[in-house]
Enzyme design. Structure first.
Site, mmCIF file in Angstrom:
data_model
loop_
_atom_site.group_PDB
_atom_site.id
_atom_site.type_symbol
_atom_site.label_atom_id
_atom_site.label_comp_id
_atom_site.label_asym_id
_atom_site.label_seq_id
_atom_site.Cartn_x
_atom_site.Cartn_y
_atom_site.Cartn_z
ATOM 1 C CE1 TYR A 161 -2.806 2.804 0.699
ATOM 2 C CE2 TYR A 161 -2.512 2.910 2.761
ATOM 3 C CZ TYR A 161 -3.102 3.865 1.621
ATOM 4 O OH TYR A 161 -3.850 4.784 1.711
ATOM 5 C CG ASP A 200 -4.422 1.603 -3.360
ATOM 6 O OD1 ASP A 200 -3.775 2.546 -4.213
ATOM 7 O OD2 ASP A 200 -5.076 2.130 -2.544
ATOM 8 C CG HIS A 318 -9.822 1.381 -4.080
ATOM 9 N ND1 HIS A 318 -8.447 1.838 -4.624
ATOM 10 C CD2 HIS A 318 -9.753 2.704 -2.409
ATOM 11 C CE1 HIS A 318 -7.558 2.702 -4.341
ATOM 12 N NE2 HIS A 318 -8.349 3.301 -2.906
#
Length: 662
Positions: A161, A200, A318
Site C-alpha cells: 500500500y 494500491d 476501490h
C-alpha cells in the site's frame, strides 16, 4: 466430475477491514470466509485495514481454512495496514516478511530479516546506495504497516500500500518508499526470483488511466508531458514494461522488469478505473482513476488466463482487481501444474500428496500471535469433543453431569384454586421430606423477608393463600449454613423497599385506583367543596392506608375503594357554555397548519431534472464555512463537471438561507 477452479489472486483496498460488511453482498453472512468465496479467490491481498494489533479479533485471524499475515502501523491509529490471506487447501508460503527494507524483525526475535541466515530470508533487500537520495531511515519507511512479502516456490508475492500524494509534507516519504520498492523488485529479479507485485500503488500510470488528467494538469499549471513526468509516476513507469518515460531513463533503472497483467489483457480499454472519490459520488458516472494493479515479472507474464477489475462489487471507494493463473505453466521449457509450485510438497502433478497442517505455519502467521495461538474456532468447539480422562468412561461422565444438572435446577408445579398451573425454576431447590422438616433450600428462601415476599407475591394472583404440595423428589443433602447468601438487590434499592414496592404493585393489580370511577367523571366539572369534604377526604386517606396494609399482607382480602369514593353522575356543569361570551375563537385547522409549518419537514427545491435537491454543508474554510446549500442529487458525469440538459448533475445551486420554500 466438476472442472477444477484455477488459482486466483485478488487485491482490494477495503478502506477498513470491516467496511465491506456494510454493503451487499457482504452484509448477508458478514464473515471473511463468505467474502473470499464470493471473490472466488485463493490469495486475497487487502490494503488500508486501518487496525492495530490490539484490534485483531477471532473472526479476522481464525478464518476456517485460511492463514493470514498482517503488517500493521507501529504508531498511527486507524491508519494504513496490509493483510494477505492464503487458502490452506491450495497454497502455503515457505517464507514471510513484513516491510520493504528488511530492517524489521520476525516475531519474538531481535534479528532483522536481512540479518537472518540465507536459507531463512527472502532476499533482495535495498542497498544503502539505492536509498542514498532518501533522508529517511529504513525503520521510518517501514513504520506505517505498508508491505507484506510472502515467498512461494513459484514466485515472491509483494502486497503493498504505497503512500498517497496528499500534500508536499509527505513527498519525501512517498518517493523514499517507492525507491525502496523499486530497488527490492529489481534486486529480487536480478537474483533469479519471479516477482508478483500487487496492491494500491496510488499512482496513475498515464492519461488513459484517469478521467481527470487534463483537469489535474490545468490545476497545477503544467502540460500533459510534465504531468506524466512527475517523480512518482516517472519512477513507476520506469519499472513497467511499456511505461511512458519521457527523456532518458535514470541510472540503475535502464530496463523495465514488471508487466502490467490487467492492462495486458485490455490494452485499449478506457474507463478501466479502480478508485472513485466518494465525496462527490463519482462512481455512478465512472469518474475515477486506475491506481490498483496486479503486476508480475517478465518471465511469468504468460502464466495467466484472465485479469480484470470487479467494478460492480461495492464495499469501498476501490474495487477488487484479480488475476487468474493457468492450470499448467511453463518453467524452463517444462509444463508444471501451478499447484505443484504453490507449496512445499502438498501437490505433485496436480494431485494432492498431503493435507495442510500446523507445521506449515510460519512465524509471521497471525495464528501464532499469543492471543490466538492454539485457539479453536467456535465451529471446532462444537464439532470436536474433548478426550475423556483416563479411568473415566462415557457412562460415568454422563451420569455425573446428569446428577449435577439435577442439583442446579429443580422445577415445582404450583396449583392454584382456579385450576391454573405454574412452573417455577430455581437454582436452589425447596424440598420437604415426609415429616415436614425443612431442608437447606427452604432456609435459603427465608434468609430475607424480601425474598419471601417477592416469591409469595409472584405466585399470588388473586390474594388467596396457596397450598404447595410437596414434590416427589429425593432429599437434598443439607449444605453448610455459612454458604447461604441472600440474592443481591439492585444498586440503590434496599431489600425492604424492593419487597414493599413489589408486593404493593402485585396486590394492587385488579384494584380500582384513586381517580375517576368512570369515563364520565373525566368530563364532569369539579364540585364545590362542602362542609363534609374534609370528612370525605379523611375517609379516602383512611381507605388508602388500609389498601397499603392489605397489599403487604396478600392473605387479607382487599376492600373496594369504590365504596368510599362515589361520583354523582346526575351532576351538571355549574354554567352552560355560551359561544357569544367568548372574546376570541381559535380555529383548530389554522392552528394545525401553523404548527405543521413550524415543525414539519421543510420543502426542498427541485433541480433542472425536476428532482428534489439534496442538502450539503460547506466545509471549505472561509466566510461560508458551515452554511448549508442545495444541489442536484445526480452524480457527476464522465467529464467531472456539472452539465446542462444531460443525465448527469446539473448546475442547480441554492443557499439554504435563500430558499423560502415557495
Amino acid at each position: 466430475m466438476a472442472e477444477r477452479r484455477s488459482l486466483r489472486i485478488t487485491t482490494w483496498n477495503v478502506n477498513g477491514i470491516r467496511n465491506p460488511f456494510g454493503y451487499q453482498p457482504w452484509r448477508q453472512d458478514r464473515s471473511f470466509a463468505a467474502m473470499f468465496e464470493i471473490l472466488e479467490a485463493d490469495i486475497v491481498v487487502m490494503q488500508e485495514t486501518k487496525i492495530q494489533r490490539k484490534d485483531l479479533q477471532d473472526d479476522m485471524v481464525l478464518v476456517p481454512g485460511w492463514d493470514v499475515f498482517f503488517s500493521l502501523p507501529k504508531h498511527k491509529k486507524g491508519y494504513s495496514g496490509v493483510a494477505i490471506y492464503t487458502r490452506n487447501s491450495v497454497c502455503a508460503p515457505i517464507r514471510a516478511e513484513e516491510g520493504i527494507t528488511g530492517v524489521l524483525t520476525p516475531p519474538n526475535s531481535s534479528t532483522s530479516f536481512f540479518n537472518l541466515p540465507k536459507d531463512e530470508q527472502i532476499g533482495g533487500y535495498p542497498a544503502l546506495s539505492q536509498l542514498s537520495d532518501c533522508s529517511l531511515d529504513a525503520a521510518t519507511l517501514d513504520s506505517e504497516g505498508r508491505c507484506v512479502i510472502l515467498e512461494f516456490p513459484a514466485f515472491v508475492l509483494i502486497g503493498v500500500y504505497c503512500p498517497a500524494n496528499r500534500d508536499e509534507t509527505r513527498d519525501e516519504f512517498r518517493i523514499g518508499f517507492l525507491s525502496a520498492l523499486d530497488a527490492r523488485v529489481r534486486n529480487l529479479t536480478a537474483a533469479g526470483k519471479r516477482v508478483f507485485l500487487t496492491g494500491d500503488m496510488n499512482i496513475i500510470r498515464e492519461e488513459m488511466d484517469t478521467a481527470k488528467a487534463e483537469e489535474q494538469a490545468r490545476k497545477h499549471g503544467i502540460t500533459l508531458e510534465e504531468y506524466i513526468s512527475t517523480p512518482a509516476r516517472r519512477l513507476f513507469n520506469q519499472l513497467l514494461i511499456g511505461g511512458k518515460v519521457i527523456g532518458e531513463r535514470d541510472e540503475g533503472r535502464e530496463a523495465p522488469v514488471i508487466w502490467d497483467i490487467c492492462r495486458g489483457f485490455h490494452p485499449t480499454r478506457k474507463g478501466m478505473f479502480t478508485c472513485w472519490e466518494q465525496k462527490i459520488n463519482a462512481r455512478p458516472g465512472n469518474f475515477g482513476s486506475r491506481i490498483d494493479y496486479v503486476l508480475c515479472s517478465i518471465g511469468c507474464k504468460d502464466w495467466f488466463s484472465d485479469s480484470n477489475i470487479q467494478e460492480g462489487l461495492m464495499g469501498s471507494d476501490h474495487c477488487p482487481v484479480y488475476a487468474i493463473f493457468k492450470q499448467k505453466v511453463e518453467i524452463e521449457g517444462e509444463e508444471v501444474d501451478i499447484r505443484d509450485i504453490m507449496s512445499a510438497g502438498m501437490f505433485k502433478g496436480g494431485v494432492r500428496q498431503r493435507e495442510w497442517s500446523t507445521k506449515d505455519l510460519l512465524p509471521m502467521s497471525a495464528k501464532l500471535i499469543p492471543e490466538f495461538d492454539r485457539r479453536r474456532s467456535i465451529r471446532d468447539m462444537f464439532s470436536k469433543k474433548p478426550p475423556l480422562p483416563k479411568g473415566e468412561s462415557s457412562l460415568e461422565r454422563k451420569s455425573a453431569s446428569h446428577g449435577q444438572g439435577g442439583r442446579q435446577s429443580v422445577g415445582r408445579n404450583i396449583a392454584r384454586e382456579d385450576g391454573a398451573e405454574f412452573r417455577e425454576s430455581s437454582q436452589t431447590p425447596t424440598v420437604e421430606d415426609a415429616s415436614g422438616a425443612q431442608t437447606s433450600a427452604d432456609i435459603d428462601s427465608q434468609v430475607t423477608d424480601s425474598s419471601v415476599m417477592t416469591k409469595t407475591s409472584s405466585f399470588s394472583m388473586d390474594s388467596q393463600p396457596i397450598s404447595m404440595p410437596s414434590p416427589a423428589k429425593p432429599k437434598v443433602k443439607r449444605s453448610d449454613e455459612n454458604s447461604l447468601i441472600a440474592r443481591p438487590q439492585k444498586r440503590g434499592k434496599t431489600a425492604s423497599s424492593s419487597s414493599s414496592s413489589k408486593s404493593t404493585s402485585t396486590a394492587s393489580k385488579g384494584q380500582p385506583g384513586k381517580g375517576q370511577s368512570s369515563l364520565m367523571g373525566f368530563f364532569k366539572p369539579k364540585t364545590p367543596q362542602l362542609d363534609g369534604a374534609s370528612d370525605s377526604q379523611s375517609t379516602i386517606d383512611h381507605e388508602s392506608d388500609n389498601l397499603s396494609v392489605v397489599a403487604s399482607n396478600p392473605s387479607t382480602p382487599a376492600p373496594s375503594i369504590s365504596d368510599s369514593v362515589s361520583i354523582n353522575e346526575n351532576d351538571s356543569p355549574s354554567q352552560a357554555f355560551n359561544l357569544a361570551d367568548q372574546k376570541s375563537v381559535i380555529d383548530p385547522i389554522v392552528v394545525k397548519e401553523s404548527w405543521s409549518k413550524l415543525l414539519g419537514k421543510r420543502i426542498v427545491p427541485r433541480c433542472e431534472h425536476n428532482e428534489p435537491c439534496v442538502s450539503f454543508v460547506t466545509k471549505k474554510p472561509g466566510v461560508n464555512c458551515g452554511r448549508s446549500f442545495y444541489m442536484c442529487p445526480r452524480p457527476l458525469g464522465p467529464s467531472g463537471q456539472k452539465e446542462k440538459n444531460t443525465q448527469w448533475r446539473c448546475g442547480t445551486f441554492i443557499w439554504s438561507s435563500d430558499w423560502t420554500g415557495d
